[in-house]
Design an enzyme around this catalytic site. Structure first.
Site, short mmCIF file in Angstrom:
data_model
loop_
_atom_site.label_atom_id
_atom_site.label_comp_id
_atom_site.label_asym_id
_atom_site.label_seq_id
_atom_site.Cartn_x
_atom_site.Cartn_y
_atom_site.Cartn_z
CE LYS A 196 133.25 44.06 84.88
NZ LYS A 196 133.28 44.86 83.73
CE LYS A 249 132.66 40.01 83.32
NZ LYS A 249 132.89 41.10 82.26
#
Length: 324
Positions: A196, A249
């Site tokens: 992330k 992400k």
């Protein structure tokens, strides 16, 4: 021209193109992120056209409509009232909280729907960070992980099928797995936000939940966008600690990271087409500059082609209406 090899022969008709197509995308590959709030109102989100903060009844209806189109799973993101936000984020593990009530309602109405929950403190933390914050602004790792375990157990008790830690604290996958197993929730899966990144693409999402940090940024725990080898290190750790699914992400700007993880692990790979990616498509289409449906399809197939087994996308319901 004497060309024994003509690649265009495999492109000459829709039927042949269908036969040789390498990448498949169906509603079954999609996870639908849904926002929820207290009360009975369903509030359109200005920063994310087409998205809504749902009441629990509205959430149940929206999830059911997507599920009827073939979308197998939803992931929940709550907007918590300011009066419930504290520095210790205690509301995140209240059994009568917004998320547990939503889980129970969804499972009662749609037993075959897979319910995934976000495990992080930023919606509940008065500091707006994914972890506990000291007076001098440091994000506490180990103390945060202890609270995340309580949050995951709360979600499991309510009936969540998958918990998805998005906090990027070190060691949280192993701690969550141990806590879930010790409490008898061996069947609850962990979909870890493995890579992330500290991305500017999250802006519309933070507006939707009013969860932006009150001070500082998230660069001490989310990853540097300049790094790719670091993602492999995070993936190896998450796999060793017991993650069932690894996530990248954002998705679109990080297709190389999806491909690197796909080549390095046998675990399923999820990719999150985040709010900024969604909004750029919506805004471009609203201005008449791009074809929304075609760009939506192409962006999602590109994420699948890079190696994602599943995609979290705000287009899940819209795409599932148009995919054939």
């Amino acid at each position: 021209m004497h060309l024994p090899i003509r690649p265009r022969r495999n492109r000459q008709s829709p039927a042949i193109r269908d036969l040789v197509r390498e990448t498949e995308l169906t509603p079954g590959h999609l996870i639908y992120p849904l926002f929820l709030q207290e009360g009975t109102e369903n509030t359109p989100i200005a920063s994310m056209p087409g998205c809504t903060r749902w009441s629990i009844p509205g959430l149940v209806q929206e999830a059911g409509e997507a599920h009827a189109l073939g979308v197998p799973a939803v992931v929940l993101f709550p907007r918590i009232p300011d009066e419930l936000k504290t520095r210790g984020a205690e509301a995140c593990h209240a059994d009568d909280g917004l998320v547990p009530r939503a889980i129970r309602a969804l499972k009662a109405a749609h037993p075959t729907l897979t319910v995934i929950t976000d495990v992080a403190l930023d919606p509940y933390n008065s500091d707006g960070h994914d972890g506990l914050v000291t007076d001098d602004g440091r994000i506490l790792n180990d103390e945060t992980v202890a609270v995340l375990c309580q949050q995951a157990l709360c979600h499991a008790r309510a009936g969540a099928d998958i918990v998805s830690p998005s906090d990027m604290m070190d060691g949280r996958v192993a701690a969550l797995r141990a806590a879930l197993d010790a409490a008898g929730f061996q069947a609850v899966s962990i979909m870890s936000y493995t890579a992330k990144y500290a991305s500017a693409y999250y802006g519309p999402f933070r507006g939707a939940l009013d969860s932006a940090p009150k001070a500082g940024d998230k660069k001490t725990y989310q990853m540097d966008p300049a790094n790719s080898r670091e993602a492999l290190r995070e993936a190896a750790l998450d796999e060793a600690e017991g993650a069932d699914i690894l996530m990248v992400k954002p998705a679109g700007p990080y297709l190389d990271i999806i491909a690197k993880l796909r080549a390095s692990t046998t675990l399923p790979i999820a990719a999150y087409q985040v709010s900024g990616e969604y909004l750029m498509i919506k805004a471009g289409a609203a201005g008449g500059w791009i074809d929304e449906t075609k760009i939506m399809h192409e962006s999602l197939i590109g994420i699948r082609r890079a190696g994602a087994d599943m995609i979290l996308t705000y287009f899940a319901k819209q795409w599932s209406k148009s995919w054939r």
